[in-house]
Design an enzyme around this catalytic site. Structure first.
Site, PDB file in Angstrom:
ATOM      1  N   VAL A  36       0.861  -1.179   0.000  1.00 27.39           N
ATOM      2  CA  VAL A  36       0.000   0.000   0.000  1.00 27.39           C
ATOM      3  C   VAL A  36       0.901   1.234   0.000  1.00 27.39           C
ATOM      4  O   VAL A  36       1.773   1.361   0.866  1.00 27.39           O
ATOM      5  CB  VAL A  36      -0.886   0.044   1.273  1.00 27.39           C
ATOM      6  CG1 VAL A  36      -1.869   1.197   1.201  1.00 27.39           C
ATOM      7  CG2 VAL A  36      -1.622  -1.275   1.474  1.00 27.39           C
ATOM      8  N   SER A  44       8.493   7.065  -4.778  1.00 30.73           N
ATOM      9  CA  SER A  44       8.962   7.045  -3.383  1.00 30.73           C
ATOM     10  C   SER A  44      10.313   7.753  -3.308  1.00 30.73           C
ATOM     11  O   SER A  44      11.049   7.818  -4.290  1.00 30.73           O
ATOM     12  CB  SER A  44       9.129   5.601  -2.917  1.00 30.73           C
ATOM     13  OG  SER A  44       7.916   4.905  -3.107  1.00 30.73           O
ATOM     14  N   PHE A 117      33.090   7.855   0.356  1.00 29.01           N
ATOM     15  CA  PHE A 117      31.950   8.565   0.920  1.00 29.01           C
ATOM     16  C   PHE A 117      32.319   9.030   2.317  1.00 29.01           C
ATOM     17  O   PHE A 117      33.189   8.448   2.972  1.00 29.01           O
ATOM     18  CB  PHE A 117      30.726   7.632   0.967  1.00 29.01           C
ATOM     19  CG  PHE A 117      29.550   8.164   0.185  1.00 29.01           C
ATOM     20  CD1 PHE A 117      29.620   8.314  -1.180  1.00 29.01           C
ATOM     21  CD2 PHE A 117      28.360   8.508   0.828  1.00 29.01           C
ATOM     22  CE1 PHE A 117      28.532   8.797  -1.908  1.00 29.01           C
ATOM     23  CE2 PHE A 117      27.266   8.989   0.110  1.00 29.01           C
ATOM     24  CZ  PHE A 117      27.351   9.141  -1.255  1.00 29.01           C
ATOM     25  N   TRP A 156      -2.980   4.836  -2.249  1.00 27.87           N
ATOM     26  CA  TRP A 156      -3.845   4.644  -1.081  1.00 27.87           C
ATOM     27  C   TRP A 156      -3.094   5.213   0.123  1.00 27.87           C
ATOM     28  O   TRP A 156      -1.902   4.943   0.304  1.00 27.87           O
ATOM     29  CB  TRP A 156      -4.128   3.159  -0.830  1.00 27.87           C
ATOM     30  CG  TRP A 156      -5.146   2.560  -1.756  1.00 27.87           C
ATOM     31  CD1 TRP A 156      -5.078   2.500  -3.121  1.00 27.87           C
ATOM     32  CD2 TRP A 156      -6.360   1.905  -1.372  1.00 27.87           C
ATOM     33  NE1 TRP A 156      -6.186   1.851  -3.609  1.00 27.87           N
ATOM     34  CE2 TRP A 156      -6.993   1.467  -2.564  1.00 27.87           C
ATOM     35  CE3 TRP A 156      -6.973   1.629  -0.153  1.00 27.87           C
ATOM     36  CZ2 TRP A 156      -8.198   0.787  -2.570  1.00 27.87           C
ATOM     37  CZ3 TRP A 156      -8.179   0.948  -0.144  1.00 27.87           C
ATOM     38  CH2 TRP A 156      -8.795   0.540  -1.353  1.00 27.87           C
ATOM     39  N   GLN A 231      19.979  14.024  10.910  1.00 26.30           N
ATOM     40  CA  GLN A 231      21.181  14.323  10.132  1.00 26.30           C
ATOM     41  C   GLN A 231      20.989  15.514   9.198  1.00 26.30           C
ATOM     42  O   GLN A 231      20.056  15.534   8.398  1.00 26.30           O
ATOM     43  CB  GLN A 231      21.555  13.115   9.274  1.00 26.30           C
ATOM     44  CG  GLN A 231      22.768  13.371   8.403  1.00 26.30           C
ATOM     45  CD  GLN A 231      23.354  12.076   7.864  1.00 26.30           C
ATOM     46  OE1 GLN A 231      22.896  11.571   6.853  1.00 26.30           O
ATOM     47  NE2 GLN A 231      24.322  11.545   8.559  1.00 26.30           N
ATOM     48  N   HIS A 233      22.614  17.315   6.071  1.00 29.10           N
ATOM     49  CA  HIS A 233      23.568  17.071   4.995  1.00 29.10           C
ATOM     50  C   HIS A 233      24.256  18.400   4.723  1.00 29.10           C
ATOM     51  O   HIS A 233      23.577  19.421   4.610  1.00 29.10           O
ATOM     52  CB  HIS A 233      22.816  16.582   3.750  1.00 29.10           C
ATOM     53  CG  HIS A 233      23.710  16.022   2.701  1.00 29.10           C
ATOM     54  ND1 HIS A 233      24.615  16.799   2.009  1.00 29.10           N
ATOM     55  CD2 HIS A 233      23.863  14.772   2.224  1.00 29.10           C
ATOM     56  CE1 HIS A 233      25.271  16.026   1.153  1.00 29.10           C
ATOM     57  NE2 HIS A 233      24.838  14.790   1.265  1.00 29.10           N
ATOM     58  N   LEU A 243      19.229  18.474  -2.818  1.00 29.47           N
ATOM     59  CA  LEU A 243      20.530  17.902  -2.445  1.00 29.47           C
ATOM     60  C   LEU A 243      21.560  17.997  -3.571  1.00 29.47           C
ATOM     61  O   LEU A 243      21.265  17.710  -4.724  1.00 29.47           O
ATOM     62  CB  LEU A 243      20.321  16.418  -2.120  1.00 29.47           C
ATOM     63  CG  LEU A 243      21.588  15.657  -1.733  1.00 29.47           C
ATOM     64  CD1 LEU A 243      22.028  16.032  -0.335  1.00 29.47           C
ATOM     65  CD2 LEU A 243      21.358  14.153  -1.811  1.00 29.47           C
ATOM     66  N   GLU A 246      26.833  13.924  -1.959  1.00 25.33           N
ATOM     67  CA  GLU A 246      28.184  13.784  -1.403  1.00 25.33           C
ATOM     68  C   GLU A 246      29.163  13.249  -2.452  1.00 25.33           C
ATOM     69  O   GLU A 246      30.372  13.430  -2.337  1.00 25.33           O
ATOM     70  CB  GLU A 246      28.094  12.794  -0.235  1.00 25.33           C
ATOM     71  CG  GLU A 246      29.309  12.769   0.630  1.00 25.33           C
ATOM     72  CD  GLU A 246      28.951  12.246   2.015  1.00 25.33           C
ATOM     73  OE1 GLU A 246      28.038  12.823   2.644  1.00 25.33           O
ATOM     74  OE2 GLU A 246      29.565  11.281   2.461  1.00 25.33           O
ATOM     75  N   ARG A 291      29.111  13.855   8.179  1.00 28.22           N
ATOM     76  CA  ARG A 291      28.179  14.932   7.827  1.00 28.22           C
ATOM     77  C   ARG A 291      27.874  15.865   8.993  1.00 28.22           C
ATOM     78  O   ARG A 291      27.710  17.060   8.814  1.00 28.22           O
ATOM     79  CB  ARG A 291      26.881  14.316   7.327  1.00 28.22           C
ATOM     80  CG  ARG A 291      27.076  13.642   6.027  1.00 28.22           C
ATOM     81  CD  ARG A 291      25.827  12.950   5.569  1.00 28.22           C
ATOM     82  NE  ARG A 291      26.078  12.409   4.243  1.00 28.22           N
ATOM     83  CZ  ARG A 291      25.224  11.683   3.563  1.00 28.22           C
ATOM     84  NH1 ARG A 291      24.060  11.394   4.078  1.00 28.22           N
ATOM     85  NH2 ARG A 291      25.532  11.244   2.371  1.00 28.22           N
ATOM     86  N   HIS A 359      18.336  16.003   6.340  1.00 28.78           N
ATOM     87  CA  HIS A 359      18.435  14.985   5.300  1.00 28.78           C
ATOM     88  C   HIS A 359      17.897  13.631   5.725  1.00 28.78           C
ATOM     89  O   HIS A 359      17.295  12.915   4.941  1.00 28.78           O
ATOM     90  CB  HIS A 359      19.916  14.862   4.935  1.00 28.78           C
ATOM     91  CG  HIS A 359      20.204  13.973   3.772  1.00 28.78           C
ATOM     92  ND1 HIS A 359      19.578  14.122   2.559  1.00 28.78           N
ATOM     93  CD2 HIS A 359      21.065  12.935   3.620  1.00 28.78           C
ATOM     94  CE1 HIS A 359      20.041  13.208   1.714  1.00 28.78           C
ATOM     95  NE2 HIS A 359      20.928  12.464   2.338  1.00 28.78           N
ATOM     96  N   ARG A 394      24.372   8.676  10.874  1.00 30.98           N
ATOM     97  CA  ARG A 394      24.479   7.679   9.809  1.00 30.98           C
ATOM     98  C   ARG A 394      25.619   8.045   8.864  1.00 30.98           C
ATOM     99  O   ARG A 394      25.802   9.219   8.528  1.00 30.98           O
ATOM    100  CB  ARG A 394      23.181   7.673   9.006  1.00 30.98           C
ATOM    101  CG  ARG A 394      23.260   6.884   7.725  1.00 30.98           C
ATOM    102  CD  ARG A 394      22.002   7.053   6.915  1.00 30.98           C
ATOM    103  NE  ARG A 394      21.937   8.345   6.267  1.00 30.98           N
ATOM    104  CZ  ARG A 394      22.005   8.524   4.936  1.00 30.98           C
ATOM    105  NH1 ARG A 394      22.156   7.495   4.134  1.00 30.98           N
ATOM    106  NH2 ARG A 394      21.910   9.730   4.421  1.00 30.98           N
ATOM    107  N   GLY A 396      26.866   8.241   5.177  1.00 31.18           N
ATOM    108  CA  GLY A 396      26.251   8.294   3.847  1.00 31.18           C
ATOM    109  C   GLY A 396      26.477   6.974   3.135  1.00 31.18           C
ATOM    110  O   GLY A 396      27.538   6.366   3.280  1.00 31.18           O
TER     111      GLY A 396
END
Ligand SMILES: Cc1cc2nc3c(=O)[nH]c(=O)nc-3n(C[C@H](O)[C@H](O)[C@H](O)COP(=O)(O)OP(=O)(O)OC[C@H]3O[C@@H](n4cnc5c(N)ncnc54)[C@H](O)[C@@H]3O)c2cc1C
Length: 585
Positions: A36, A44, A117, A156, A231, A233, A243, A246, A291, A359, A394, A396
């Site tokens: 759904v 997304s 990264f 939906w 976070q 960025h 964005l 990176e 970051r 971010h 986190r 990247g």
């Protein structure tokens, strides 16, 4: 009326949701799976990921190195059992994606190419030019189409979870095309609804990222974990927040203040710096520091008047001109297009204006390493979940991989649960009326409507930024909590004046705003309670990390009336005792 019934229902058609659906369809083809999604799956947010996805592949790298970078980068708030499992399964998942058709970029010798990264000491980020998320999501989407048991409910909108006999047994949703309200029953539900960047004014996140799944779980009594860790960025375009990946720094881009100085050398990024040493590692790789540290450096530069300031706001320069047109077109073509379209700058010839933007949410729905929440039948994976592999910050390119590893695991666990449990569809259906009444009450007389939605949303994003931005302190956090208390009361009475049935965006905006207020509440109260600085949570009034008191996960429990309860859960430490965060060596 009989309602649709499925074995497993997944809320969300992004990377985590589709990976979970495929895992179930592949291993348990007898189960019926529903996906759904409030937007068509290919819309997304995963689609917009650019830079890449991390997994060990090169000989000079090792699983331990990846664990080490992730745990240190997360400032020792990651659960180390989860990180080890994640790092072990990551290469298999990315290779699997290749077999499903993901066009990973290649080295000249034909092997998978990797790029550096931020916060990773060794190159391990797989990429598909700078459109990695687009290719990953396409690959997952087209693979999911192969499986008949996967039924999609595109566009939906889920506005409630249905809990029956102490188990999650379905959702209440709106079919946006018709405005029809429908409960859908399922033996197990997996939340894969993504992040909540929109609770801040300035973010890289799509307009659909409002913390929906976090709030749904929170209301159903599931704690939200580590919500204070947000976070920033370091490189978004001023004005829009779009964005600049990176990868632009991974390929050699540098950050300059208004005096043309690579200002990061003046800030602590995790390695004591001897500026007279031209071979010092920080000088070579400072733009690839974590970051949080880079965003904090911007804050200090702004405080000392070293940043540009004009109608676009405050910003510094990201310079890639020295890379040359050929490399820019080959490695970061999307950066060139984005800078041209949204900042009017051709980065082959001029620097790009950038500033830190919200971010990613490190926190989310509390789950174990199988994706299970404390509510039986409810699972979560992807950015809306907190396992936790991201700790206080986190790294990247870990999160695209996280979608695959934990999407698959949550799918497998939910499938196993569905095989052992039944669903009481009649009981779920009997809740339908109450859910419909809840929506109808929003249409009742009373004149809030569009204007009030915008007003409350503005008040919310202003207060999160003011109190829970890059740097925080008690007084401002307390003021933010107070504003959120008022907004929580106000949002309950929100009325919808638009009566249309088809794609009533006023109704969905009102429901999203309620989600945002709940998510922001968990964030602000968790931040106010954590009196230390760790990773992305930096307190001016408590500048040190305090492992004795706070090397623990915050757990926010919602109360219908009154402030949330914040308690703590120990961090799982296996092989990496806490140490200083260093990088660049
Ligand atoms: C611009 C940008 C670039 C990024 N680049 C990278 C990168 O290079 N590498 C990296 O590792 N990470 C990157 N990230 C982070 C990463 O992309 C995200 O964390 C990840 O894609 C989230 O995936 P997800 O599956 O959890 O959710 P999403 O992809 O956000 O999908 C959420 C899904 O939930 C559905 N949904 C939400 N609420 C509801 C509701 N109420 N009812 C029904 N459906 C609902 C939506 O329709 C959607 O299908 C980036 C993020 C951004 C914003």
């Amino acid at each position: 009326m009989t309602i649709p019934v499925h074995d497993v229902l997944i809320v969300g058609g992004g990377g985590a949701g589709l990976r979970a659906a495929i895992a179930i369809a592949e291993t348990s083809p007898e189960l019926s799976v529903a996906v759904v999604s409030k937007v068509y799956p290919m819309r997304s947010h995963t689609v917009s990921a650019e830079g890449g996805s991390a997994a060990v592949i090169k000989d000079e790298d090792s699983l331990d190195h990846h664990c080490n970078d992730t745990i240190g980068g997360g400032d020792w708030l990651c659960d180390q059992d989860a990180v080890e499992l994640f790092v072990n399964e990551a290469p298999k998942e990315l290779t699997q994606l290749e077999h499903w058709g993901c066009p990973w970029s290649r080295e000249p010798d034909g092997s998978v190419a990797v790029r550096p990264f931020g916060g990773m000491k060794i190159k391990r980020t797989w990429f598909a030019a700078d459109k990695t998320g687009f290719h990953m999501l396409h690959t997952l989407f087209q693979t999911s189409l192969k499986y008949d048991p996967v039924k999609r409910y595109d566009e939906w909108f889920v506005f409630d979870l249905i809990v029956q006999d102490g188990r999650c047994q379905g959702v209440a949703a709106i079919e946006q095309k018709t405005g029809r309200l429908q409960t859908i029953a399922a033996k197990a539900v997996i939340l894969c609804t993504g992040g909540a960047g929109r609770i801040f004014p300035f973010t890289t996140n799509a307009a659909i990222k409002n913390g929906d799944g976090m709030a749904l779980a929170y209301r159903a009594g599931v704690p939200l974990k580590d919500m204070e860790f947000v976070q920033y960025h370091p490189t978004g375009l001023p004005g829009t927040g779009i964005l600049i990946t990176e990868a632009s720094r991974g390929e050699g881009g540098i950050l300059l203040n208004k005096h043309g100085r690579r200002y990061l050398q003046d800030h602590d990024l995790g390695t004591p710096l001897d500026v007279n040493d031209p071979n010092h590692p920080q000088l070579k790789s400072m733009e690839l520091g974590p970051r949080d540290r880079l965003s904090q450096a911007f804050y200090h530069e702004r405080e000392t008047g070293n940043v540009f300031e004009d109608a676009m706001g405050t910003y510094v320069h990201l310079d890639v001109t020295h890379l040359g047109e050929k490399k820019i077109n080959k490695k970061i073509p999307f950066v060139r297009a984005t800078a041209k379209n949204y900042a009017g700058v051709d980065c082959v010839h001029e620097p790009i204006p950038v500033r830190p933007v919200v971010h990613y949410m490190m926190g989310g729905v509390h789950t174990d390493i199988h994706g299970a929440t404390p509510l039986p039948g409810l699972y979560a994976a992807g950015e809306c979940a907190c396992v936790s592999i991201n700790g206080a910050n986190r790294l990247g390119s870990n999160s695209l991989t996280e979608l695959l590893v934990f999407g698959r695991r949550a799918g497998a666990s939910a499938a196993a649960f569905a095989k052992e449990n039944s669903v009481d569809a009649d009981a779920v259906e009997s809740q339908a009326q109450a859910r419909a009444d809840r929506i109808k009450s929003m249409y009742a007389e009373g004149k809030e409507g569009e204007g009030a939605i915008a007003e409350i949303r503005d008040a919310l994003v202003d207060t999160t930024e003011e109190g829970a931005g890059i740097y925080r302190e008690q007084k401002k956090l307390d003021a933010t909590c107070e504003v959120i208390r008022e907004l929580k009361a106000r949002v309950k009475d929100l009325k919808v004046t638009d009566r249309s049935k088809t794609f009533n965006t006023q109704l969905t905006s009102a429901l999203e705003l309620e989600f945002m207020v709940d998510t922001a509440e968990a964030l602000a109260f968790s931040a106010a309670a954590r009196k230390e600085s760790r990773g992305a949570h930096q307190r001016l009034d408590h500048p040190e990390r305090d492992d004795d008191k706070y090397m623990r996960h915050s757990m926010a429990h919602r109360k219908e009336d009154g402030d949330p309860k914040i308690d703590y859960l120990d961090v799982v430490i296996t092989r990496w005792p806490p140490g200083d965060r260093v990088y660049g060596k």
